[in-house]
Design a protein around this motif. Sequence first.
Motif, PDB file in Angstrom:
ATOM      1  N   ASP A 342      -2.802   4.908  -4.161  1.00  0.00           N
ATOM      2  CA  ASP A 342      -4.188   4.807  -3.919  1.00  0.00           C
ATOM      3  C   ASP A 342      -4.956   6.190  -3.309  1.00  0.00           C
ATOM      4  O   ASP A 342      -5.754   6.702  -3.813  1.00  0.00           O
ATOM      5  CB  ASP A 342      -4.512   3.576  -3.116  1.00  0.00           C
ATOM      6  CG  ASP A 342      -4.493   2.214  -4.040  1.00  0.00           C
ATOM      7  OD1 ASP A 342      -4.484   2.289  -4.893  1.00  0.00           O
ATOM      8  OD2 ASP A 342      -4.676   1.308  -3.326  1.00  0.00           O
ATOM      9  N   THR A 343      -4.144   6.365  -2.222  1.00  0.00           N
ATOM     10  CA  THR A 343      -4.674   7.724  -1.344  1.00  0.00           C
ATOM     11  C   THR A 343      -4.523   8.828  -2.190  1.00  0.00           C
ATOM     12  O   THR A 343      -5.496   9.822  -2.510  1.00  0.00           O
ATOM     13  CB  THR A 343      -3.827   7.847  -0.177  1.00  0.00           C
ATOM     14  OG1 THR A 343      -3.951   6.891   0.582  1.00  0.00           O
ATOM     15  CG2 THR A 343      -4.617   9.133   0.700  1.00  0.00           C
ATOM     16  N   GLN A 346      -7.186   8.929  -5.099  1.00  0.00           N
ATOM     17  CA  GLN A 346      -8.511   9.136  -4.579  1.00  0.00           C
ATOM     18  C   GLN A 346      -8.857  10.586  -4.340  1.00  0.00           C
ATOM     19  O   GLN A 346      -9.814  11.025  -3.663  1.00  0.00           O
ATOM     20  CB  GLN A 346      -8.811   8.275  -3.540  1.00  0.00           C
ATOM     21  CG  GLN A 346      -8.930   6.751  -3.906  1.00  0.00           C
ATOM     22  CD  GLN A 346      -8.721   5.878  -2.824  1.00  0.00           C
ATOM     23  OE1 GLN A 346      -8.919   6.321  -1.541  1.00  0.00           O
ATOM     24  NE2 GLN A 346      -8.310   4.550  -2.935  1.00  0.00           N
ATOM     25  N   THR A 474     -12.316   1.723   2.287  1.00  0.00           N
ATOM     26  CA  THR A 474     -11.761   1.950   1.190  1.00  0.00           C
ATOM     27  C   THR A 474     -10.436   1.509   1.059  1.00  0.00           C
ATOM     28  O   THR A 474      -9.868   0.913   0.293  1.00  0.00           O
ATOM     29  CB  THR A 474     -11.527   3.631   1.012  1.00  0.00           C
ATOM     30  OG1 THR A 474     -13.170   4.057   1.036  1.00  0.00           O
ATOM     31  CG2 THR A 474     -10.957   3.822  -0.366  1.00  0.00           C
ATOM     32  N   GLN A 475      -9.465   1.576   2.043  1.00  0.00           N
ATOM     33  CA  GLN A 475      -8.164   1.075   2.086  1.00  0.00           C
ATOM     34  C   GLN A 475      -8.007  -0.469   1.962  1.00  0.00           C
ATOM     35  O   GLN A 475      -7.454  -0.904   1.481  1.00  0.00           O
ATOM     36  CB  GLN A 475      -7.443   1.548   3.304  1.00  0.00           C
ATOM     37  CG  GLN A 475      -6.960   2.923   3.232  1.00  0.00           C
ATOM     38  CD  GLN A 475      -6.009   3.110   4.365  1.00  0.00           C
ATOM     39  OE1 GLN A 475      -4.908   3.746   4.297  1.00  0.00           O
ATOM     40  NE2 GLN A 475      -6.217   2.793   5.676  1.00  0.00           N
ATOM     41  N   ARG A 478      -9.112  -1.606  -1.455  1.00  0.00           N
ATOM     42  CA  ARG A 478      -8.041  -1.463  -2.399  1.00  0.00           C
ATOM     43  C   ARG A 478      -7.024  -2.553  -2.018  1.00  0.00           C
ATOM     44  O   ARG A 478      -6.395  -3.204  -2.873  1.00  0.00           O
ATOM     45  CB  ARG A 478      -7.500  -0.156  -2.152  1.00  0.00           C
ATOM     46  CG  ARG A 478      -8.200   1.060  -2.529  1.00  0.00           C
ATOM     47  CD  ARG A 478      -8.583   1.007  -3.983  1.00  0.00           C
ATOM     48  NE  ARG A 478      -9.515   2.199  -4.510  1.00  0.00           N
ATOM     49  CZ  ARG A 478     -10.716   2.101  -4.456  1.00  0.00           C
ATOM     50  NH1 ARG A 478     -11.341   0.945  -4.142  1.00  0.00           N
ATOM     51  NH2 ARG A 478     -11.545   2.937  -4.955  1.00  0.00           N
ATOM     52  N   ARG A 482      -5.752  -5.776  -4.825  1.00  0.00           N
ATOM     53  CA  ARG A 482      -4.478  -5.748  -5.198  1.00  0.00           C
ATOM     54  C   ARG A 482      -4.168  -7.360  -4.875  1.00  0.00           C
ATOM     55  O   ARG A 482      -2.775  -7.690  -5.116  1.00  0.00           O
ATOM     56  CB  ARG A 482      -3.454  -4.836  -4.583  1.00  0.00           C
ATOM     57  CG  ARG A 482      -3.528  -3.553  -4.968  1.00  0.00           C
ATOM     58  CD  ARG A 482      -2.339  -2.704  -4.339  1.00  0.00           C
ATOM     59  NE  ARG A 482      -2.172  -2.688  -2.900  1.00  0.00           N
ATOM     60  CZ  ARG A 482      -2.997  -1.683  -2.159  1.00  0.00           C
ATOM     61  NH1 ARG A 482      -3.573  -0.652  -2.798  1.00  0.00           N
ATOM     62  NH2 ARG A 482      -2.896  -1.677  -0.801  1.00  0.00           N
TER      63      ARG A 482
END
Length: 526
Positions: A342-343, A346, A474-475, A478, A482
């Motif tokens: 994910d990181t 982005q 943001t984390q 995400r 999931r």
Amino acid sequence: MLSALDRITGEISNDLAIIREENQKSAESLRTIGISGENATSVLERKLESVHYGHSSLIISPDNIVTAAAPVTFSGLIGTDLSYQPETSFANERQEPVISNIFYLEEGFYGISISYPIFSEGDEYLGYTDVTIRPEEFFRPVIGPFTEQTGYEVFILQTDGMTVYATNEFEVGKNFLTDPIYDIPEMRNVSHAVLENEDGTVTYTFWDKNSNRQVPRQAIWDTLSLDNQEWRVAVVRNLEEAEKQKGAEDQELGSDNLNASLTNLTQFVQDAAIFARTTGQESACAAFNNLSGPYVSGDRYIFAYTMNSTTLALPYQQGLLGKDRPDLFDMNGFSIMPALIDTAGQGGGFMYGVYPNPDQDFQNQLKIYYVEPVDSDWFIGSGLYIPWIQAEFGSEEIDALISRVRQAVRHADLVGKEQAIMDFNDLNQSFADGGSYIFAYGYDGTTLALPHQPELIGTNRMNLTDVYGVPIITQEVRAAERGGGFVYVVYYNPDSGNNELKLCYVLPAGEDWFVGSGIYLGRGLT
């Protein structure tokens, strides 16, 4: 080590419970159709489809005769009298769920029979059905990734000394009390200590296959009891390197030094990314995996993965090269790999995790990662270990955290989104209990519930980062998208008034929002 031990025993228990449930389902089906014939065999075949590590499944009559077997390769066992096997007679005597001792099977290998009784509709005992597992196949998926990540070893013993599983699989089926490979006074003392006590810790000296010599070791163990079986499960670490590095965990750095180190980390990864784009994946990864090269120095190294989690560079764990690691998680349950991907997806940035430090005997330590995509197909990263932070949260704390968030989701389902958000923000309700408060956000970053910072409710915080640049919301978004999970952040603790490391757990509460809570460590990173 204790938290890791709890997690291993928990995973093993869960996998055994799945087999027990499938055994129970098949026993219910056999109540009406009987214990032999094509229909009975079909029940066993369906069961094995649901049990990933099941090697075979039998039905045994009360007089210890095999009446059905699956898969078809074991049909030759039908009609065999297994009375000579104590494990078979024991299961028939108990007439209840049984996990057998390890024993040498008719099939020609050491195995374990996990059985469940069959009763007719009139409650007459008809025998039992089982799933046979090979210890190597059953335990390796749980223990293998752990040993690869930490460098620790694991062994599992019956209380009679028989080895159910060991990291060195050559030891499976050997007896700690009688086998010649353990026939030294110190190992005999260790064996008795483990077998005579349900839990404990012991330090001893034994052969290390990696260094090819005797090394000091420490074992910590606990007992897993289930279905007439009792196993000692132990985690072992090499103390030699830990002693060399003694005192590192007490190291203190000021915030200026940490920030400077993070700046250097960022530059290190960015320079490596430029190198990778210039030379190409194959040449770059060869350099990243070179232990004598410029990209490896102590606990600072470059790792690389594809965007679908295939390992490209991991210099201290090169046995993992080419392998997929989608389920990589740390000792607290944080899913490392999805967060890394994910990181990188982005555009790169910072995140936290707990990972083995190769420069300190692969002890699990908090790590600040910096990740950067090389292109749309793969990414690289590195990290800064924080050895003076004890980031291992207790299993009871984690269980309570998960329960707290699930309760908030159930409350939202019961009263609806609008009322639930009002309740979460009400300081007089249990949802706002100090540092254990429930927070809620929309997937667009809008703040919905934040009881101790009411001035922020209604604001959009999607771009919020903590003091070290980790994107908090943001984390969390995400992770919720999931299906839920853990996230590390440094955030304000209403109980202390300070910014502290926090392990958060989030779950989706609806199509457009999620809830979460956290456990504070009690201090920041400096």
